[in-house]
Enzyme design. Structure first.
Site, PDB file in Angstrom:
ATOM      1  N   HIS A  15     -23.433  -2.677  -1.074  1.00  0.00           N
ATOM      2  CA  HIS A  15     -23.580  -3.917  -1.853  1.00  0.00           C
ATOM      3  C   HIS A  15     -22.192  -4.369  -2.295  1.00  0.00           C
ATOM      4  CE1 HIS A  15     -28.035  -3.623  -2.509  1.00  0.00           C
ATOM      5  NE2 HIS A  15     -27.765  -2.367  -2.191  1.00  0.00           N
TER       6      HIS A  15
ATOM      7  N   ASP B  23     -24.085   2.564  -0.171  1.00  0.00           N
ATOM      8  CA  ASP B  23     -24.923   1.820  -1.113  1.00  0.00           C
ATOM      9  C   ASP B  23     -24.098   1.222  -2.255  1.00  0.00           C
ATOM     10  OD1 ASP B  23     -27.222   0.695  -2.122  1.00  0.00           O
ATOM     11  OD2 ASP B  23     -28.087   2.555  -2.889  1.00  0.00           O
TER      12      ASP B  23
ATOM     13  N   HIS C  44     -34.871  -3.496   0.932  1.00  0.00           N
ATOM     14  CA  HIS C  44     -34.986  -2.372  -0.007  1.00  0.00           C
ATOM     15  C   HIS C  44     -36.468  -2.094  -0.194  1.00  0.00           C
ATOM     16  CE1 HIS C  44     -30.832  -3.165  -0.738  1.00  0.00           C
ATOM     17  NE2 HIS C  44     -30.745  -2.180  -1.610  1.00  0.00           N
TER      18      HIS C  44
ATOM     19  N   GLU D 272     -38.024   1.930  -3.753  1.00  0.00           N
ATOM     20  CA  GLU D 272     -36.974   2.732  -4.388  1.00  0.00           C
ATOM     21  C   GLU D 272     -37.466   3.184  -5.756  1.00  0.00           C
ATOM     22  OE1 GLU D 272     -33.144   0.854  -4.477  1.00  0.00           O
ATOM     23  OE2 GLU D 272     -32.121   2.695  -5.068  1.00  0.00           O
TER      24      GLU D 272
ATOM     25  N   HIS E  90     -25.283   0.324   4.831  1.00  0.00           N
ATOM     26  CA  HIS E  90     -26.005  -0.141   3.629  1.00  0.00           C
ATOM     27  C   HIS E  90     -25.064  -0.058   2.431  1.00  0.00           C
ATOM     28  CE1 HIS E  90     -29.908  -0.465   1.196  1.00  0.00           C
ATOM     29  NE2 HIS E  90     -28.917  -0.393   0.291  1.00  0.00           N
TER      30      HIS E  90
ATOM     31  N   GLN F 124     -32.984  -9.558  -4.867  1.00  0.00           N
ATOM     32  CA  GLN F 124     -33.197  -8.371  -5.697  1.00  0.00           C
ATOM     33  C   GLN F 124     -34.118  -8.613  -6.887  1.00  0.00           C
ATOM     34  OE1 GLN F 124     -30.119  -5.143  -7.065  1.00  0.00           O
ATOM     35  NE2 GLN F 124     -30.208  -6.740  -8.582  1.00  0.00           N
TER      36      GLN F 124
HETATM   37 ZN   LIG Z   1     -29.116  -0.731  -1.804  1.00  0.00          ZN
END
Ligand SMILES: [Zn+2]
Length: 397
Positions: free
Chosen positions: A43, A293, A194, A197, A41, A136
């Protein structure tokens, strides 16, 4: 004490005496051989942009807002260069497989995906990078994002991402989940979202994801990242949702490294750690992985593609201290992400791809404590990275 015999890209023999008759290529006596780590995981489109962003309040929403302006200015070369730097850094640190979320929205369009795919192609001699189309900014909140998700999957994104808790209400969240699974069904892709969170225990989209996975028979094909709010929900509800995750074979990408700094921002006194119910999921038999991440982006100012560092920080966050706990931390950066990605050729096993690393310590407990760089890293049986560290202590004579 065992031998590992590699022929071409594969491990062909393994065990004491397995190397009899084969000229030894690398003497690993007294050192630790591990399968190369997997970062399940990350980005890669956002890495290394931190210095160009305005400061913000340190929360998830603060970071997302701060990134918008920079995302508008992304170019393919800009994303490619930054992603490439972190892929290379990851390989040096012993990671040869990465699964990267890549923003897909009406701000950056497909540029982040195109940049990460270009970096992945440039680095295909040292690592394999999977991409996740990640809306996102939402699907309903960001009209046009759904069409871009389709285009992203047609362009080459491997996995369907999502972020249901970002939608404005529960109906929209449920619809977001449904749309993601519909895309996954249509394009025959796995799902990696996701989820929840936030510290707000009232945010409950993990159950929606589990219900949808069970309804559609997506068993073992879904990964849910973060899942912080489950820690704030009541225990009975959490038990029920964890049981559903277990039934649906959902993997959980707990990313304690970033959630330690993103969550708990509204607390005074006892400040929450922001991590999900890692121990309870582990006890229930849910597959739990730890991801890097973020690397120096709007969410997190640190990170260097070191899964050994991720394991150490996660061990602090999740109270992992016994031998069995530390073994779990190793699994969370090796076998667990392999299972989430449904890899069938991973690990120290005959027939597995020879993605290996040699660490200058005798055990995993020592590795996680002293954090050495691997002396050598192999990808598909080929040596792709070497590190040496010189340190001298000058005592009075
Ligand atoms: Zn993430």
């Amino acid at each position: 004490m065992a031998d590992i015999v590699v022929d071409g890209e594969r491990i062909v023999r393994l065990g004491p005496g397995a190397g009899a008759g084969v000229a030894p290529a690398v003497d690993c006596t007294g050192k630790l051989v591990l399968p190369a780590y997997i970062d399940g995981h990350v980005h890669l489109d956002k890495v290394l942009i931190r210095d160009e962003l305005r400061e913000h309040d340190g929360t998830l929403s603060g970071a997302i807002g701060a990134i918008h302006e920079r995302k508008r200015r992304y170019t393919l070369d800009d994303v490619r260069g930054r992603a490439r730097e972190v892929i290379e850094e990851s390989v040096r640190s012993g990671t040869t497989r990465l699964r990267s979320h890549v923003d897909v929205d009406t701000i950056g369009g497909l540029r982040p995906l195109e940049g990460v795919l270009a970096a992945a192609a440039e680095c295909d001699d040292i690592a394999v990078v999977q991409t996740i189309a990640f809306p996102q900014e939402g699907l309903l909140r960001d009209p046009g994002a759904y069409d871009l998700m389709e285009a992203a999957l047609e362009t080459g994104a491997h996995v369907v991402g999502g972020m249901p808790h970002w939608e404005v209400d529960e109906d929209a969240q449920r619809e977001h989940v449904r749309l993601c699974f519909e895309l996954a069904d249509r394009f025959d892709r796995d799902v990696d979202m996701h989820v929840d969170e936030t510290d707000d225990g009232g945010v409950r989209t993990l159950e929606m994801v589990a219900d949808e996975a069970l309804r559609r028979g997506f068993i073992g094909r879904v990964c849910a990242g973060h899942v912080c709010s489950l820690a704030a929900a009541d225990h009975e509800y959490a038990d029920r949702v964890i049981a559903k995750c277990r039934r649906a074979g959902i993997s959980i990408a707990a990313n304690p490294v970033t959630n330690l700094v993103l969550q708990g921002r509204g607390d005074r006194g006892l400040i929450r750690r922001g991590t999900t119910r890692i121990a309870e999921m582990r006890a229930a038999g849910v597959n739990v992985l730890f991801g890097q991440d973020c690397v120096k982006d709007g969410f997190y100012p640190f990170g260097r593609g070191s899964m050994l560092e991720v394991a150490l920080i996660s061990a602090h966050a999740a109270h992992l201290t016994t031998r069995s706990d530390l073994a779990f931390a190793l699994t969370a950066v090796t076998d667990a992400p392999a299972r989430a990605m449904r890899l069938t050729d991973y690990g120290l096993a005959v027939g597995a791809r020879a993605d290996l690393q040699l660490l200058p310590v005798p055990s995993w407990e020592e590795a996680i404590r002293v954090q050495p760089l691997p002396e050598k890293v192999w990808f598909k049986g080929r040596l792709v990275a070497e590190n040496s560290v010189r340190s001298e202590l000058h005592r009075r004579s």
